[in-house]
Design an enzyme around this catalytic site. Structure first.
Site, PDB file in Angstrom:
ATOM      1  N   HIS A 165       0.722  -1.355   0.115  1.00 19.49           N
ATOM      2  CA  HIS A 165       0.284   0.164   0.069  1.00 19.49           C
ATOM      3  C   HIS A 165       0.773   1.090   0.007  1.00 19.49           C
ATOM      4  O   HIS A 165       1.593   1.522   0.907  1.00 19.49           O
ATOM      5  CB  HIS A 165      -0.973  -0.012   1.302  1.00 19.49           C
ATOM      6  N   LEU A 166       0.684   1.948  -1.016  1.00 20.20           N
ATOM      7  CA  LEU A 166       2.053   3.194  -1.503  1.00 20.20           C
ATOM      8  C   LEU A 166       1.095   4.240  -0.851  1.00 20.20           C
ATOM      9  O   LEU A 166       1.585   5.496  -0.760  1.00 20.20           O
ATOM     10  CB  LEU A 166       2.218   3.446  -2.676  1.00 20.20           C
ATOM     11  N   ASN A 220      -6.276   0.618  -3.211  1.00 19.38           N
ATOM     12  CA  ASN A 220      -7.169   1.381  -2.441  1.00 19.38           C
ATOM     13  C   ASN A 220      -6.680   2.667  -1.924  1.00 19.38           C
ATOM     14  O   ASN A 220      -6.758   2.905  -0.741  1.00 19.38           O
ATOM     15  CB  ASN A 220      -7.428   0.382  -1.124  1.00 19.38           C
ATOM     16  N   ASP A 267      -8.705  -4.934  -2.633  1.00 23.32           N
ATOM     17  CA  ASP A 267      -8.261  -5.281  -1.154  1.00 23.32           C
ATOM     18  C   ASP A 267      -8.479  -4.070  -0.394  1.00 23.32           C
ATOM     19  O   ASP A 267      -8.522  -2.820  -0.747  1.00 23.32           O
ATOM     20  CB  ASP A 267      -6.576  -5.240  -1.372  1.00 23.32           C
ATOM     21  N   HIS A 295      -9.003 -10.122  -1.202  1.00 22.20           N
ATOM     22  CA  HIS A 295      -9.035  -9.911   0.187  1.00 22.20           C
ATOM     23  C   HIS A 295     -10.139 -10.703   0.711  1.00 22.20           C
ATOM     24  O   HIS A 295     -11.184 -10.269   0.573  1.00 22.20           O
ATOM     25  CB  HIS A 295      -9.005  -8.650   0.563  1.00 22.20           C
ATOM     26  N   HIS A 310      -2.785 -12.468   1.570  1.00 21.30           N
ATOM     27  CA  HIS A 310      -2.765 -12.763   3.309  1.00 21.30           C
ATOM     28  C   HIS A 310      -3.484 -13.645   3.901  1.00 21.30           C
ATOM     29  O   HIS A 310      -4.189 -13.495   4.841  1.00 21.30           O
ATOM     30  CB  HIS A 310      -3.054 -11.352   3.941  1.00 21.30           C
ATOM     31  N   ASP A 315       1.915  -6.703   2.589  1.00 21.33           N
ATOM     32  CA  ASP A 315       0.628  -6.297   3.004  1.00 21.33           C
ATOM     33  C   ASP A 315       1.119  -4.900   3.927  1.00 21.33           C
ATOM     34  O   ASP A 315       0.457  -4.641   4.791  1.00 21.33           O
ATOM     35  CB  ASP A 315      -0.309  -6.881   3.850  1.00 21.33           C
ATOM     36  N   HIS A 360       0.422   3.507   8.281  1.00 23.56           N
ATOM     37  CA  HIS A 360      -0.828   4.244   8.948  1.00 23.56           C
ATOM     38  C   HIS A 360      -0.009   5.483   9.646  1.00 23.56           C
ATOM     39  O   HIS A 360       0.735   5.308  10.515  1.00 23.56           O
ATOM     40  CB  HIS A 360      -1.878   3.658   9.551  1.00 23.56           C
TER      41      HIS A 360
HETATM   42  O1  DOR Z   1      -4.465  -4.730   7.627  1.00 26.96           O
HETATM   43  C1  DOR Z   1      -4.783  -4.008   6.515  1.00 26.96           C
HETATM   44  N1  DOR Z   1      -4.400  -3.012   5.911  1.00 26.96           N
HETATM   45  N2  DOR Z   1      -5.467  -4.896   5.634  1.00 26.96           N
HETATM   46  C2  DOR Z   1      -5.895  -4.467   4.583  1.00 26.96           C
HETATM   47  O2  DOR Z   1      -6.414  -5.321   3.845  1.00 26.96           O
HETATM   48  C3  DOR Z   1      -6.042  -3.260   4.110  1.00 26.96           C
HETATM   49  C4  DOR Z   1      -4.585  -2.687   4.695  1.00 26.96           C
HETATM   50  C5  DOR Z   1      -4.640  -1.113   4.479  1.00 26.96           C
HETATM   51  O3  DOR Z   1      -4.920  -0.704   3.097  1.00 26.96           O
HETATM   52  O4  DOR Z   1      -4.453  -0.548   5.376  1.00 26.96           O
HETATM   53 ZN    ZN Z   2      -6.189  -7.053   2.494  1.00 29.10          ZN
END
Ligand code: DOR
Ligand code: ZN
Length: 420
Positions: A54-55, A86, A145, A172, A226, A299, A303
């Site tokens: 996730h970038l 996403n 996802d 997912h 995952h 994954d 955050h």
């Molecule tokens: O823990 C997760 N974070 N699982 C996911 O499927 C999405 C991801 C996110 O985008 O933060």
């Molecule tokens: Zn996921």
């Protein structure tokens, strides 16, 4: 462009040798004026490829950008990352995939960025995105996802669509009626004590069971993101034995960390799917060793502090992963006798490159191939400090862990993208 002589390096399948780099490729003889890299005691692997990063760009730049995320990738030995769509807006058209690639060039991405396209428009779960249009643009992997493609008729249509161009749907697996958006703890007792909603194992495996049958009917490729439960592993075993075109990934955190880490209420360990009971870790490790699970996907889910600041119920799920993935695989798989360095190359480079039909990644380190590799020191260890990171976020679940510290140098097409 610089040329290099990498002297005395160990290749898992070949033994000790020298590698020569000229004009971005491996060559058979030492180039004139090459810079010498002394690699005695080091192992060379093909550059790592992450099937699940996730970038956050566009829209989530306080948590990560293409620049910071790919810098973290390079630090972890990765030369390519498949970027989950996403984002805000979601990558759901050829134009948005194109914009992402342009942005990667403009911001000096330190690893190849491979866009994953959304399965449904704006990830709404209902209306198929322009999968064929994105495929014409070169997108091969599609995923909603963060959420599951919950409606089986939508998933069925998506699989039939991607079968036309040998694309793959990366699912997912989370039945939203069995594990809703607020679910975050695998164990019922602990969930009750923490006052949060449970995320039962069966919410994953019912979707895996559904999807392997839909994939078989469509003759399509399916990838399960995952994998976290023994039941999912059993279904994958069954599906592979029947010839279903399914692959699967496991994350480093599901290989190393069990649900006990959530017991103190630390939101760092809130991740989706959740950390599982201790006994499940061995099942996942064995499944990777046996090829039932094909590859490691980080994954990597950065955050910012604000998004992890609330209580368990409100904090966003996810942990970072790119920088420590190889270290965790070394301890959980090599350190427990479950594989060799050749297996690591397969789990972390060849298999994920094949998933997305990447050219120039996941290639053997032989003359004529791109000089895309990582040099690994198998002996060095260090204590992880979450503040020491190339990522823009610090939700690192390994903070304070003593782990291998293997990555010495990362090179992509002859360019050094990370050097210790
Ligand atoms: O823990 C997760 N974070 N699982 C996911 O499927 C999405 C991801 C996110 O985008 O933060
Ligand atoms: Zn996921």
């Amino acid at each position: 462009m610089n040329s290099y002589s990498i002297i005395g390096v160990h290749l898992p399948d070949t033994g000790t040798t020298d590698l020569f780099v000229q004009d971005g490729r491996l060559v058979a003889q030492a180039p004139l004026g090459a810079q010498r890299i002394d690699a005695e005691g080091l192992i060379a692997l093909p550059g790592l490829v992450d099937p699940h990063t996730h970038l956050r760009e566009p829209g989530g730049e306080t948590s990560e950008t293409i620049a910071t995320g790919t810098a973290a990738a390079a630090h972890g030995g990765y030369t390519a990352v498949l970027a989950m769509p996403n984002t805000n807006p979601a990558i759901d058209t050829p134009a948005k995939a194109d914009a992402l690639l342009r942005r990667a060039v403009l911001t000096g991405a330190r690893a190849q960025v491979v866009p994953i396209g959304a399965v449904t428009a704006d990830r709404d779960g209902q209306h198929l995105a322009d999968l064929a249009g994105m495929a014409d643009f070169g997108v091969r992997v599609f995923s909603d996802d963060g959420t599951c493609v919950a409606d089986p008729s939508v998933m069925r249509a998506a699989l039939h669509e991607v079968a036309r161009f040998d694309g793959v749907i990366a699912e997912h697996a989370q039945d939203p009626w069995l594990a809703g958006p607020d679910a975050c703890c695998s164990e019922d007792l602990m969930a009750a004590r923490l006052g949060v909603a449970p995320w039962p194992a069966v919410a994953e495996s019912v979707i895996v069971a559904r999807d392997v049958q839909l994939a078989q009917e469509a003759g399509a490729r399916l990838h399960i993101c995952h994998v976290s439960t023994p039941e999912s592993v059993e279904i994958l075993r069954w599906a592979k034995a029947r010839g279903v075109r399914v692959t699967a990934e496991v994350t480093p955190h599901h290989l190393l960390l069990d649900a006990q880490w959530l017991a103190g209420g630390d939101t760092t360990f809130k991740v989706n799917p959740p950390l599982r009971p201790p006994a499940d870790l061995d099942v996942l490790r064995d499944a990777l060793a046996q090829g039932i699970i094909d590859m490691v996907g980080t994954d990597h889910a950065p955050h910012c502090a604000a998004d992890k600041a609330g209580d368990l119920a409100s904090a966003l799920p996810g942990v970072t992963g790119l920088e420590q993935a190889l270290a965790v695989v070394m301890d959980t798989m090599l350190g427990t006798g479950r594989g060799t360095w050749s297996d690591v190359a397969r789990w972390m480079s060849y298999a994920p490159a094949a998933l997305a039909h990447l050219s120039g990644q996941g290639r053997p380190l032989t003359p004529g191939e791109p000089a895309t590799l990582v040099l690994v020191d198998p002996t060095r260890r260090a204590v992880v400090d979450r503040r020491v990171t190339a990522s823009a976020s610090q939700n690192n679940p390994y903070d304070g862990f003593e782990l291998p510290d293997p990555v010495v140098l990362t090179m992509r097409a002859g360019m050094i993208t990370y050097r210790r």
